[in-house]
Design an enzyme around this catalytic site. Structure first.
Site, mmCIF file in Angstrom:
data_model
loop_
_atom_site.group_PDB
_atom_site.id
_atom_site.type_symbol
_atom_site.label_atom_id
_atom_site.label_comp_id
_atom_site.label_asym_id
_atom_site.label_seq_id
_atom_site.Cartn_x
_atom_site.Cartn_y
_atom_site.Cartn_z
ATOM 1 N N GLU A 106 0.776 -1.154 0.048
ATOM 2 C CA GLU A 106 -0.079 0.012 0.081
ATOM 3 C C GLU A 106 0.729 1.099 -0.087
ATOM 4 O O GLU A 106 1.036 1.812 -1.021
ATOM 5 C CB GLU A 106 -1.122 0.024 1.274
ATOM 6 N N GLU A 120 -2.118 0.581 13.509
ATOM 7 C CA GLU A 120 -3.120 1.255 12.595
ATOM 8 C C GLU A 120 -4.554 0.869 13.383
ATOM 9 O O GLU A 120 -5.135 1.802 13.366
ATOM 10 C CB GLU A 120 -3.241 0.119 11.413
HETATM 11 C C1 RAM Z 1 -6.255 2.306 4.900
HETATM 12 C C2 RAM Z 1 -5.089 3.051 4.929
HETATM 13 C C3 RAM Z 1 -5.318 4.457 5.534
HETATM 14 C C4 RAM Z 1 -6.764 5.018 5.511
HETATM 15 C C5 RAM Z 1 -7.593 4.270 4.559
HETATM 16 C C6 RAM Z 1 -9.013 4.719 4.586
HETATM 17 O O1 RAM Z 1 -6.315 1.449 3.557
HETATM 18 O O2 RAM Z 1 -4.144 2.329 5.662
HETATM 19 O O3 RAM Z 1 -4.877 4.584 6.770
HETATM 20 O O4 RAM Z 1 -6.682 6.132 5.377
HETATM 21 O O5 RAM Z 1 -7.416 2.922 4.612
#
Ligand code: RAM
Length: 864
Positions: A463, A740
């Site tokens: 990503e 996260e």
């Molecule tokens: C995830 C990403 C990010 C977020 C989006 C909506 O894939 O890691 O942190 O902003 O989603």
């Protein structure tokens, strides 16, 4: 003799070589102890011709307009400043001169064209990268030489066998079609009269490498991999030589067999001729003439920030030899970078390096990396020890597994090298609570890991994108910790390029295809608001009004879009919204399932962005526009109240995020409504035992909401909670970066099964801004910290704290300690700035530049 001002700096750069503007703005810090500047004088020395501005009255010292003739391309000017301060009628001594040198400011300065492999390549495959080179002869001695260079893909250049520069992953990632960075290097020392060779390693990088989710996409910007380089030499006799990429160059495969940002790199040392970029005798190789490509030189731009560099080396904390010959290494810190190994072994020995952020059951946990193989391979030539590190990849890891190491793996044979944009560190925080200190340290590490040319969400999986919402919430924290103005200004320019004609701001920038959820792009609150909120934050923190002006049209287009989407109701209650993304109640596979109405969040952000646009217009002197958007912000706030605030004071979403956003965004009507909201927010937090119940949107706001509503104690309970979900829960689980998810690692030690489980995501670390402003107590009240309120608000059992920030004017600091009777505080106000000190229970005090030692028992008590 009195001390001199600090050397002049240019724009937001750490050095002035290769600057891309003809009239760079100048900043300086006053001589220590000089308090205020009454006047200044600048001196510009251009080719031995000196120009002095004469004494210019005034206190300006940050981003002061360029005073002389604009710079021509390649022109070098030495600049110094002296100042008159409050102390006397004599000016200070001149500062040590600083040099600024323009890059290639005009398209017509470029003669180089892209050069790359001439052999056929299959665009659908992982192509083996090329090296390109050229031999040339210089007939006269070298006085000065500059290399201007960029690539489609990534480059590392060498001249006569020596690496040029120490930057990594250049030219970084921009919206290449419109903006491709080149860098300027001083290569005077690399060249000699006579035979010379210049060469470059090439990698695919973001340009044509595989990036993105679900297997990724190749060739996003083109199918070529090519170097554009222009070496300009001035000889001692005044003549010049230009060696630019053209048909005279040759290409061949190098020892890199494969390389990709996610995949990692494979290097076959048997194929490496150390003389390849020298005029010395060298192995023939299959060098063939290059193919030339096309690049519109109008799209070549100079950097606004320092490059990505190795900023630290970390040895392993433990090296464990497994029975099957593998070694497991733990570096004790989740970081972003790559390994450098020093190894000797028989020819053909293959050493494999795998990387991961966590281990599970004694093995690297690679599932969270999704499609990123993060594997480097080195094949030995068997001709003695080799020190090797991959060139064109980057990994997010704390642990590594090494397979195939010949013999004993000595402790110093492997080191982790940390890479990120080499910004100047400007912010520090520390307090009596070690868990909070580790939390803060984790925020710093997550910033380092994700400020790699662009601000990314995460650095490890397939990503690593410039998610707009993540940086929108984190920018205040980032701007305290590091001087990131140039990097984010540059990235915002890409946001503007990627903004759709209707004003839609993409989810992430640069844009890549993202599957049905993200493509086609749709407008989303909190993410799109980066267009209005982030320029404002940078303007405030760095005192840069031009930055605000530059990005104003982008913010305006975003607000106008929301206005159209909302229509006469002023409620933005349509479309895809991520809302309070990753609310802890959201199941692993549905991160948008939150307890807060996503349209409530959307309308709140609409009002907040309109308000920021009005403020920005006001600063920029656009009075009518300021009125227009001020009225819009009022109307949206009113619509918000009508729709989402009940007469009881409760909100339609009775959630911490709803109250937090209403409070912090100033959406509530009167003191009663605010009190009810604040009390209800505190009640909800306590009902939940002060565990986190907010996601991406609410988490950065909740501590401020509680503090402002008079529930500081509850904010501290949230901060110091260690049960999951909380900020300190990951710390108790050994986290060394911000995760996260609140439970990326679950209390039972298993990994969160969600497809998105990163251990290095700065977004939820946005609470550090509250640590700096409220616990530490440093808060700006005028752009650039020209006026500062020092207002530490202790709590949570914390008995002392220190915060320090290198403002554009110099050091601002607080160090406070609780005493039997109250608090002592040591406060530093930068020269040129004014402070206001508000210690608990005391009457506020105005303080000037310098050091102040205060004790609440000596101060007047404020009326209760
Ligand atoms: C995830 C990403 C990010 C977020 C989006 C909506 O894939 O890691 O942190 O902003 O989603």
């Amino acid at each position: 003799m009195s001390p001199q001002p600090a050397p002049v700096t240019f724009e937001h750069l750490r050095d002035g070589l290769g600057i891309g503007v003809a009239e760079p703005r100048l900043s300086w810090v006053l001589p220590p102890g000089s308090r205020t500047q009454e006047a200044y004088e600048l001196e510009l020395d251009r080719d031995g011709v000196t120009y002095r501005t004469g004494r210019i009255p005034g206190a300006d010292q940050v981003l002061v307009p360029w005073p002389g003739q604009p710079l021509a391309s390649r022109q070098c000017v030495s600049v110094r400043v002296r100042v008159w301060t409050a102390d006397g009628s004599e000016p200070s001594p001149w500062s040590v001169p600083s040099t600024v040198e323009a890059g290639l400011l005009h398209a017509s300065d470029w003669s180089a064209v892209p050069v790359g492999a001439s052999w056929p390549e299959d665009p659908g495959s992982d192509r083996r990268p090329a090296r390109v080179r050229r031999d040339f002869t210089l007939d006269a001695s070298v006085a000065r030489a500059r290399l201007y260079v960029t690539a489609h893909g990534l480059y590392e250049t060498e001249i006569n066998g020596r690496r040029v520069g120490d930057d990594a992953l250049s030219p970084g990632w921009t919206v290449y079609g419109e903006r491709l960075r080149y860098r300027t290097y001083d290569v005077t020392d690399h060249l000699t009269e006579g035979a010379n060779t210049i060469g470059a390693w090439l990698g695919d990088g973001w340009y044509r490498g595989r990036i993105g989710f679900d297997g990724g996409y190749r060739n996003l910007y083109g199918t070529d991999q090519s170097l554009t380089a222009q070496l300009e030499i001035t000889h001692d006799d005044g003549t010049t030589t230009v060696v630019a990429t053209d048909t005279e160059w040759n290409a061949a495969f190098g020892p890199i067999l494969a390389t990709g940002l996610y995949e990692g790199e494979t290097f076959d040392a048997r194929l490496h001729d150390p003389n390849w970029s020298t005029p010395q005798p060298r192995t023939a190789g299959d060098w063939t003439p290059v193919t030339t490509g096309r690049r519109d030189p109008r799209t070549l731009i100079a950097p606004k920030s320092p490059p990505v560099r190795c900023t630290e080396e970390i040895p392993p904390v433990t090296v464990t030899a497994e029975r099957d010959g593998r070694h497991l290494l733990d570096f004790g810190q989740n970081l972003v970078g790559r390994l450098r190994v020093t190894v000797d072994g028989p020819v053909g020995t293959t050493i494999t390096l795998r990387h991961a952020e966590v281990v599970e059951d004694g093995e690297l946990a690679t599932r969270p990396l999704r499609g990123a193989a993060a594997t480097d391979t080195l094949i030995l030539a068997g001709d003695g020890p080799i020190t090797w590190e991959p060139r064109f990849t980057l990994h997010g890891f704390r642990h590594a597994e090494i397979t195939g190491w010949p013999g004993e793996l000595a402790d110093d044979a492997v080191v982790a090298r940390v890479y990120h944009t080499d910004m100047r560190r400007t912010g520090w925080f520390e307090c009596s609570d070690d868990l909070v200190n580790r939390l803060h340290e984790n925020v710093v590490w997550s910033m380092r890991g994700n400020f790699v040319d662009i601000p990314t969400d995460c650095p490890q999986r397939d990503e690593r994108l410039g998610w707009t919402g993540d940086i929108q919430v984190f920018a205040p924290t980032a701007s305290f910790l590091y001087d990131c103005a140039g990097m984010l200004d540059s990235w915002l320019a890409d946001v503007a390029v990627e903004q759709l004609p209707d004003g839609t701001v993409p989810w992430y920038v640069p844009v890549i295809p993202g599957g049905p959820q993200w493509t086609p792009i749709q407008p989303g609150a909190a993410w799109g608001d980066v267009a209005t909120l982030t320029p404002w934050v940078l303007h405030q923190r760095f005192g840069d009004l031009e930055l605000l002006r530059r990005h104003f049209p982008m913010g305006r287009a975003w607000v106008d879009l929301m206005e159209r989407l909302a229509g006469p109701s002023r409620l933005w209650d349509t479309g895809a919204q991520l809302g309070d993304w990753l609310d802890p109640i959201a199941p692993p596979d549905d991160p948008a399932a939150t307890r807060t109405d996503r349209h409530l969040v959307a309308t709140a952000y609409f009002a907040w962005s309109a308000r920021h646009l009005a403020w920005s217009a006001g600063k920029l002197g656009y009075a009518e526009v300021a009125d227009q958007y001020g009225t819009l912000a009022d109307e949206v706030a009113e619509a918000f109240r009508r729709r989402y605030v009940l007469t009881s004071g409760r909100m339609t979403s009775d959630s911490p995020t709803a109250y937090s956003i209403a409070l912090v965004f100033g959406l509530l009507d009167d003191a009663v409504q605010r009190r009810l909201a604040g009390d209800r927010l505190a009640e909800l937090v306590l009902e939940d035992d002060a565990r986190i119940a907010t996601g991406f949107v609410g988490t950065p706001l909740i501590c401020d909401a509680l503090t402002d509503a008079g529930h500081l104690d509850v904010a501290y309970q949230l901060l110091t909670q260690t049960e999951c979900p909380s900020w300190l829960y990951p710390v108790t689980m050994g986290a060394t970066t911000i995760w996260e998810r609140w439970d990326s690692l679950r209390p039972d030690g298993t990994l969160n099964p969600g497809g998105m489980t990163s251990f290095n995501h700065y977004a939820l670390g946005a609470v550090a801004d509250w640590l700096h402003r409220v616990v530490g107590g440093i808060e700006l009240t005028a752009p650039g910290y020209r006026t500062i309120t020092f207002r530490p608000r202790p709590g949570g059992g914390i008995t002392w704290a220190k915060a320090r920030h290198e403002t554009p004017y110099g050091t601002a600091a607080v160090s406070w300690q609780l005493t039997a009777t109250g608090m002592t505080a040591h406060i530093t106000v930068p020269d040129g700035c004014e402070g206001r000190v508000e210690l608990p229970g005391c009457v506020p005090l105005a303080v000037g530049p310098g050091e102040h030692h205060l004790d609440t028992s000596d101060l007047d008590r404020a009326a209760a």
